[in-house]
Design an enzyme around this catalytic site. Structure first.
Site, mmCIF file in Angstrom:
data_model
loop_
_atom_site.group_PDB
_atom_site.id
_atom_site.type_symbol
_atom_site.label_atom_id
_atom_site.label_comp_id
_atom_site.label_asym_id
_atom_site.label_seq_id
_atom_site.Cartn_x
_atom_site.Cartn_y
_atom_site.Cartn_z
ATOM 1 N N HIS A 60 0.844 -1.215 0.000
ATOM 2 C CA HIS A 60 0.000 0.000 0.000
ATOM 3 C C HIS A 60 0.869 1.250 0.000
ATOM 4 O O HIS A 60 1.506 1.574 1.009
ATOM 5 C CB HIS A 60 -0.918 0.008 1.230
ATOM 6 C CG HIS A 60 -1.953 1.095 1.180
ATOM 7 N ND1 HIS A 60 -3.308 0.829 1.155
ATOM 8 C CD2 HIS A 60 -1.843 2.445 1.139
ATOM 9 C CE1 HIS A 60 -3.980 1.979 1.111
ATOM 10 N NE2 HIS A 60 -3.098 2.975 1.101
ATOM 11 N N HIS A 62 1.393 5.343 -2.216
ATOM 12 C CA HIS A 62 0.856 6.336 -3.162
ATOM 13 C C HIS A 62 2.023 6.952 -3.917
ATOM 14 O O HIS A 62 2.560 7.984 -3.517
ATOM 15 C CB HIS A 62 0.056 7.401 -2.421
ATOM 16 C CG HIS A 62 -1.175 6.874 -1.772
ATOM 17 N ND1 HIS A 62 -2.433 7.017 -2.313
ATOM 18 C CD2 HIS A 62 -1.347 6.147 -0.630
ATOM 19 C CE1 HIS A 62 -3.321 6.428 -1.533
ATOM 20 N NE2 HIS A 62 -2.686 5.889 -0.496
ATOM 21 N N GLN A 155 -9.483 9.272 -5.124
ATOM 22 C CA GLN A 155 -9.117 9.952 -3.861
ATOM 23 C C GLN A 155 -10.237 10.847 -3.308
ATOM 24 O O GLN A 155 -10.515 10.842 -2.123
ATOM 25 C CB GLN A 155 -7.854 10.791 -4.090
ATOM 26 C CG GLN A 155 -7.491 11.752 -2.971
ATOM 27 C CD GLN A 155 -6.876 11.074 -1.766
ATOM 28 O OE1 GLN A 155 -5.780 10.555 -1.832
ATOM 29 N NE2 GLN A 155 -7.603 11.058 -0.654
ATOM 30 N N HIS A 213 -9.565 1.933 0.053
ATOM 31 C CA HIS A 213 -9.406 2.680 1.299
ATOM 32 C C HIS A 213 -10.767 2.657 1.972
ATOM 33 O O HIS A 213 -11.762 3.050 1.357
ATOM 34 C CB HIS A 213 -9.013 4.121 1.018
ATOM 35 C CG HIS A 213 -7.595 4.310 0.582
ATOM 36 N ND1 HIS A 213 -7.088 3.773 -0.563
ATOM 37 C CD2 HIS A 213 -6.572 4.998 1.171
ATOM 38 C CE1 HIS A 213 -5.813 4.106 -0.676
ATOM 39 N NE2 HIS A 213 -5.466 4.851 0.363
ATOM 40 N N GLU A 216 -11.214 4.835 6.946
ATOM 41 C CA GLU A 216 -9.994 5.464 7.455
ATOM 42 C C GLU A 216 -10.397 6.734 8.194
ATOM 43 O O GLU A 216 -10.251 7.856 7.706
ATOM 44 C CB GLU A 216 -9.002 5.788 6.327
ATOM 45 C CG GLU A 216 -7.671 6.296 6.875
ATOM 46 C CD GLU A 216 -6.705 6.754 5.790
ATOM 47 O OE1 GLU A 216 -7.085 6.751 4.615
ATOM 48 O OE2 GLU A 216 -5.569 7.119 6.147
ATOM 49 N N ASP A 312 2.126 3.202 3.132
ATOM 50 C CA ASP A 312 1.156 4.215 2.715
ATOM 51 C C ASP A 312 1.819 5.450 2.098
ATOM 52 O O ASP A 312 1.501 5.830 0.980
ATOM 53 C CB ASP A 312 0.259 4.629 3.891
ATOM 54 C CG ASP A 312 -1.066 5.243 3.434
ATOM 55 O OD1 ASP A 312 -1.326 5.276 2.222
ATOM 56 O OD2 ASP A 312 -1.844 5.676 4.299
HETATM 57 FE FE FE2 Z 1 -3.523 5.088 1.289
#
Ligand code: FE2
Length: 426
Positions: A60, A62, A155, A213, A216, A312
């Site tokens: 995971h 980005h 996102q 996701h 969160e 992440d």
């Molecule tokens: Fe993430």
């Protein structure tokens, strides 16, 4: 490619020689029983009793946002919400060459840290899909170092603005490997549920795994993990579905959490926890006491759910720190999840290796004859000390080919004119 590592110590404590031929593990024998003479000298590494593991997996990350910390500005509050705002400003002028350059640098850091598989999310709510296109191109360009998976990740939400759903669909048609989502970021509960359905429809249509996701947040009313698990169960996709973060689980009432744990187990859905980010992004609306905000690692394990460890962020608007090292992520987790017991060492390494590989869908993974000829040697005698010191990865081998090397660190302390070597091992 051929390579041999002699006198290495496995996670289980066995001393072995590993012979790799034509990119596969050909023979594993007790240390001293191998045949290093059969290999060229530059294709032999004597581990000298040091730890060896299969390569690490980053499930995971980005990469479109990586290494942008401070550009156009730093996240002064350190919150998730400001991170999203800073990223929104950055992506207004996203440049493909810049995305590739930053992502390549981060990938090289990760390879140096023993990582040969990376799952990255790519923001599909950036309207030109520049980041998606750049990372899809990069997938081929870095294939000599890592296997890269790209998740189509909305996102800013699928239904928050007209056109976002179409952008998600377009990203999948461009060749993303997985479909993502962020249901807790949609405007309403109903839109969140619909976004999960859209993701799972796309997963079925493209025969692609899903990695969303999900939940969160610290909000115990955020309950989309149950929606994802239920959808995965109905469609028979649990083994190809990942729920990333699930931090709200930390704040659920125990009675509800117990029900959810059973559903997750039944569905076969896996979890990815992201300790570095979640240790700083959660609990931000608390005064004192402040919640940790991590998902329920121990209870998930007790329920038989696979839990992987992700990083992440590496130097992005959500988390300014990091060097792309999975051992850092595990080190944070062992503190935040109360996994500091001696027996937890094995659990953390199983998560880093087997669980991460399972979530990634890695075939032929692990130190066994016939599997891929890939491994990592650490400048440490055992798994406890490798984690304690985040030991240097002295050699990283991928399918018989060396992809990274690090000289062991050497430090001396000067005392009364005498140099004393310090190696941080007792
Ligand atoms: Fe993430």
């Amino acid at each position: 490619m051929d390579y041999v590592v002699t006198d290495a110590t496995t996670l289980a404590g066995d001393r072995i020689d590993i012979e790799i031929r034509s990119g596969r593990i050909d023979r594993i024998v007790p240390a001293g029983e191998g045949d290093p003479e059969a290999f060229d000298r530059d294709r032999h590494s004597d581990a000298g009793g040091r730890l060896v593991t299969p390569p690490l997996v980053e499930p995971h990350l980005h990469l479109d946002a990586t290494l942008t910390a401070g550009d156009p500005r730093w996240n002064e509050t350190g919150t998730l919400a400001e991170g999203i705002r800073v990223w929104a400003e950055h992506k207004e002028s996203l440049d493909a060459a810049d995305v590739k350059a930053r992502a390549t640098q981060a990938i090289e850091w990760m390879a140096a840290n023993g990582i040969t598989r990376v799952r990255t999310h790519a923001d599909t709510t950036e309207e030109t899909l520049t980041g998606v296109e750049a990372l899809l191109e990069l997938r081929e360009e870095v294939s000599d170092v890592v296997d890269l998976q790209v998740v189509a990740f909305p996102q800013d939400g699928v239904f928050t603005r007209p056109g976002h759903e179409e952008l998600l669909r377009e990203a999948m048609s461009m060749g993303c490997d997985l479909v993502g989502g962020i249901p807790h970021n949609e405007h309403t509960r109903e839109d969140g549920v619909s976004s999960v359905e859209v993701a799972m429809d796309l997963a079925e249509r493209y025969g692609a795994p899903a990695d969303l996701h999900i939940d969160e947040t610290d909000d115990p009313g955020s309950r989309f993990t149950e929606v994802l698990a239920s959808e995965a169960l109905k469609r028979g996709l649990g083994g190809r579905t990942t729920a990333s973060h699930t931090t709200a689980m930390h704040s659920y009432p125990n009675a509800y959490a117990d029900k959810l744990l059973s559903l997750l187990r039944e569905s076969g859905v896996s979890i990815v926890t992201n300790p570095p980010d979640n240790s700083v992004l959660q609990g931000r609306y608390d005064d004192y006491p402040r919640r940790r905000g991590h998902t329920r690692i121990d209870q998930l394990h007790d329920a038989g759910v696979t839990v992987a460890i992700g990083h992440d962020s590496v130097m992005d608007p959500w988390y300014h720190y990091g060097v792309g090292d999975q051992l850092d992520a595990a080190f944070v987790l062992l503190h935040y999840a109360h996994m500091s017991g001696r027996g937890d060492v094995g659990t953390l390494w199983r998560m880093l290796t087997e669980s991460n590989a399972e979530v990634f869908g890695a075939d032929d993974y692990g130190l066994a004859e016939g599997n891929e000829g890939s491994l990592v040697v650490y400048d440490s005698p055992d798994p406890f000390n490798a984690l304690r010191t985040r030991a240097a990865r002295t050699v990283v081998v991928r399918e018989g080919r060396v992809v990274a090397e690090t000289e062991p660190r050497e430090t001396v302390v000067h005392r009364s004119g005498e140099k004393r070597r310090v190696d941080f091992h007792r």
